[in-house]
Design an enzyme around this catalytic site. Sequence first.
Site, mmCIF file in Angstrom:
data_model
loop_
_atom_site.group_PDB
_atom_site.id
_atom_site.type_symbol
_atom_site.label_atom_id
_atom_site.label_comp_id
_atom_site.label_asym_id
_atom_site.label_seq_id
_atom_site.Cartn_x
_atom_site.Cartn_y
_atom_site.Cartn_z
ATOM 1 N N ASN A 91 0.864 -1.175 0.000
ATOM 2 C CA ASN A 91 0.000 0.000 0.000
ATOM 3 C C ASN A 91 0.905 1.231 0.000
ATOM 4 O O ASN A 91 1.455 1.593 1.029
ATOM 5 C CB ASN A 91 -0.889 -0.033 1.258
ATOM 6 C CG ASN A 91 -1.754 1.209 1.379
ATOM 7 O OD1 ASN A 91 -1.834 2.010 0.457
ATOM 8 N ND2 ASN A 91 -2.403 1.371 2.519
ATOM 9 N N TRP A 92 1.059 1.809 -1.177
ATOM 10 C CA TRP A 92 1.982 2.960 -1.299
ATOM 11 C C TRP A 92 1.378 4.258 -0.760
ATOM 12 O O TRP A 92 2.069 5.265 -0.686
ATOM 13 C CB TRP A 92 2.399 3.146 -2.771
ATOM 14 C CG TRP A 92 3.387 2.112 -3.249
ATOM 15 C CD1 TRP A 92 3.889 1.060 -2.535
ATOM 16 C CD2 TRP A 92 4.020 2.047 -4.540
ATOM 17 N NE1 TRP A 92 4.771 0.340 -3.292
ATOM 18 C CE2 TRP A 92 4.881 0.930 -4.534
ATOM 19 C CE3 TRP A 92 3.935 2.817 -5.700
ATOM 20 C CZ2 TRP A 92 5.651 0.569 -5.640
ATOM 21 C CZ3 TRP A 92 4.711 2.456 -6.801
ATOM 22 C CH2 TRP A 92 5.560 1.340 -6.767
ATOM 23 N N LYS A 93 0.112 4.222 -0.440
ATOM 24 C CA LYS A 93 -0.568 5.417 0.090
ATOM 25 C C LYS A 93 -0.331 6.625 -0.837
ATOM 26 O O LYS A 93 -0.214 6.446 -2.036
ATOM 27 C CB LYS A 93 -0.131 5.684 1.535
ATOM 28 C CG LYS A 93 -0.291 4.432 2.414
ATOM 29 C CD LYS A 93 -0.169 4.687 3.876
ATOM 30 C CE LYS A 93 -0.308 3.360 4.632
ATOM 31 N NZ LYS A 93 -0.318 3.516 6.060
ATOM 32 N N HIS A 152 -9.772 1.518 4.832
ATOM 33 C CA HIS A 152 -8.503 1.703 5.538
ATOM 34 C C HIS A 152 -8.731 2.676 6.702
ATOM 35 O O HIS A 152 -9.491 3.631 6.568
ATOM 36 C CB HIS A 152 -7.440 2.256 4.578
ATOM 37 C CG HIS A 152 -6.073 2.211 5.184
ATOM 38 N ND1 HIS A 152 -5.651 3.134 6.112
ATOM 39 C CD2 HIS A 152 -5.053 1.330 5.032
ATOM 40 C CE1 HIS A 152 -4.414 2.823 6.494
ATOM 41 N NE2 HIS A 152 -4.030 1.735 5.855
ATOM 42 N N GLU A 166 -7.049 5.016 7.809
ATOM 43 C CA GLU A 166 -6.763 6.425 7.510
ATOM 44 C C GLU A 166 -7.979 7.092 6.868
ATOM 45 O O GLU A 166 -8.179 8.299 7.006
ATOM 46 C CB GLU A 166 -5.513 6.532 6.612
ATOM 47 C CG GLU A 166 -4.240 6.301 7.427
ATOM 48 C CD GLU A 166 -3.079 5.730 6.651
ATOM 49 O OE1 GLU A 166 -3.107 5.725 5.412
ATOM 50 O OE2 GLU A 166 -2.131 5.249 7.312
ATOM 51 N N GLU A 204 -5.879 -4.648 10.758
ATOM 52 C CA GLU A 204 -4.857 -3.610 10.927
ATOM 53 C C GLU A 204 -5.177 -2.792 12.179
ATOM 54 O O GLU A 204 -5.959 -1.828 12.108
ATOM 55 C CB GLU A 204 -4.852 -2.662 9.720
ATOM 56 C CG GLU A 204 -4.468 -3.301 8.416
ATOM 57 C CD GLU A 204 -3.840 -2.276 7.484
ATOM 58 O OE1 GLU A 204 -2.682 -2.454 7.115
ATOM 59 O OE2 GLU A 204 -4.511 -1.284 7.138
ATOM 60 N N GLY A 247 1.967 2.550 10.957
ATOM 61 C CA GLY A 247 2.956 3.626 10.850
ATOM 62 C C GLY A 247 3.628 3.996 12.158
ATOM 63 O O GLY A 247 4.291 5.024 12.246
ATOM 64 N N SER A 299 2.898 -1.762 10.577
ATOM 65 C CA SER A 299 4.327 -1.781 10.928
ATOM 66 C C SER A 299 5.031 -3.089 10.573
ATOM 67 O O SER A 299 5.900 -3.556 11.311
ATOM 68 C CB SER A 299 4.517 -1.448 12.410
ATOM 69 O OG SER A 299 4.166 -0.100 12.638
ATOM 70 N N GLY A 317 2.670 -1.082 4.412
ATOM 71 C CA GLY A 317 2.664 0.332 4.066
ATOM 72 C C GLY A 317 4.077 0.838 3.844
ATOM 73 O O GLY A 317 4.696 0.595 2.809
HETATM 74 P P1 PGA Z 1 2.440 0.605 7.752
HETATM 75 O O1 PGA Z 1 1.017 0.774 7.061
HETATM 76 O O2 PGA Z 1 3.024 -0.693 7.255
HETATM 77 O O3 PGA Z 1 3.217 1.804 7.338
HETATM 78 O O4 PGA Z 1 2.198 0.543 9.235
HETATM 79 C C1 PGA Z 1 0.177 -0.326 6.869
HETATM 80 C C2 PGA Z 1 -1.121 0.133 6.278
HETATM 81 O O5 PGA Z 1 -1.566 1.226 6.603
HETATM 82 O O6 PGA Z 1 -1.719 -0.566 5.450
#
Ligand code: PGA
Length: 252
Positions: free
Chosen positions: A12-14, A99, A101, A169, A175, A214, A235
Amino acid sequence: MSKKFAPIIIANWKMNGLLLDSMQKFKQIRNNIQEGLVGCEIVICPPFTLLRDMAEKIPGTGVKLGGQNCHHEGNGAFTGEISANMLKDMICEYVILGHSERRTNLNEGSELVNKKATISHNEGLSTIICVGETMYERNNELAKVVIREQVLHSLPQSSNINNTIIAYEPVWAIGTGETPTLEQIEEMHDYIEDVVASELPKFGGNVRVIYGGSINSKNSAAILNIKNVAGLLVGRASLDVDEFWRIIETVS
Ligand code: PGA
C-alpha cells in the site's frame, strides 16, 4: 507451515510516489521477480496517478494491481472521485476499502465501505476490507466488539471467499513501529474467522485474514508463520524496494 492459500503480500503505497521514481521501483520489482522464485501473490496498490503506466508494464510479471479506494457509485457528478470500473479499466484486480486512515480522517463508516465493496464486486474487483481497533478500544476491552461491528457491517451480501480478503490492521500499529504480539494477532484472526464462520455463511467457513501494521523484514516471517495469517498488508516498508523484497523472500 502449509496453509489453504498461497500467502498474499500487498503493498500500500498510500499518497507516495512520483512517476519516474515509482516506475524505477516497479522495474526493480519486476527484475527481482524474473531472477527469483516467488512463493506468494504480490499486489501493488499505488496512487491512482501511477496506475496507467504500471498497467502498461504489468502483463506477464505475475504482479497484480490494486486501487487504494473507490467511490460507491458507478459514475456521475462526483468531483475528485474514482469509480470501481475505472480501476478495472486500469487492469486492477483489487481495491483496498475501509482503511483506517479513511475511516478516521474522512469519517468513512462501515456502511459506506459496504456500498463501495458491493460496487467493486459487481465490477469483478476483489476487495481488501480493513478492520482494526484503536489502542483506547483495546485497553477498554472493546477491540472485539469494534472488529465484529466492522466485519459484519463492512462486508456486503456479495462477499465470499473468492472476492474478499479481510485485513486486520490495529490502528495503533499503523505507521508507529509497534505491532501486537504474535499471540494477540493470532487471537484476533481466530476471532475474525469465528465471526465470519458463524455469521456469514456464504464464506462456507473459509476466509482469508491478512495482517497489516508496521510490517518490516524483521517481523514479517514470524507474523506470516502464524497459522491463520493469510498474508500481509505493507505500508511504509513497501516504499523501499529492497526492504519490500526481503519481506517477499520471507515466503519464497
Ligand atoms: P504501515 O502501514 O506498514 O506503514 O504501518 C500499513 C497500512 O496502513 O496498510
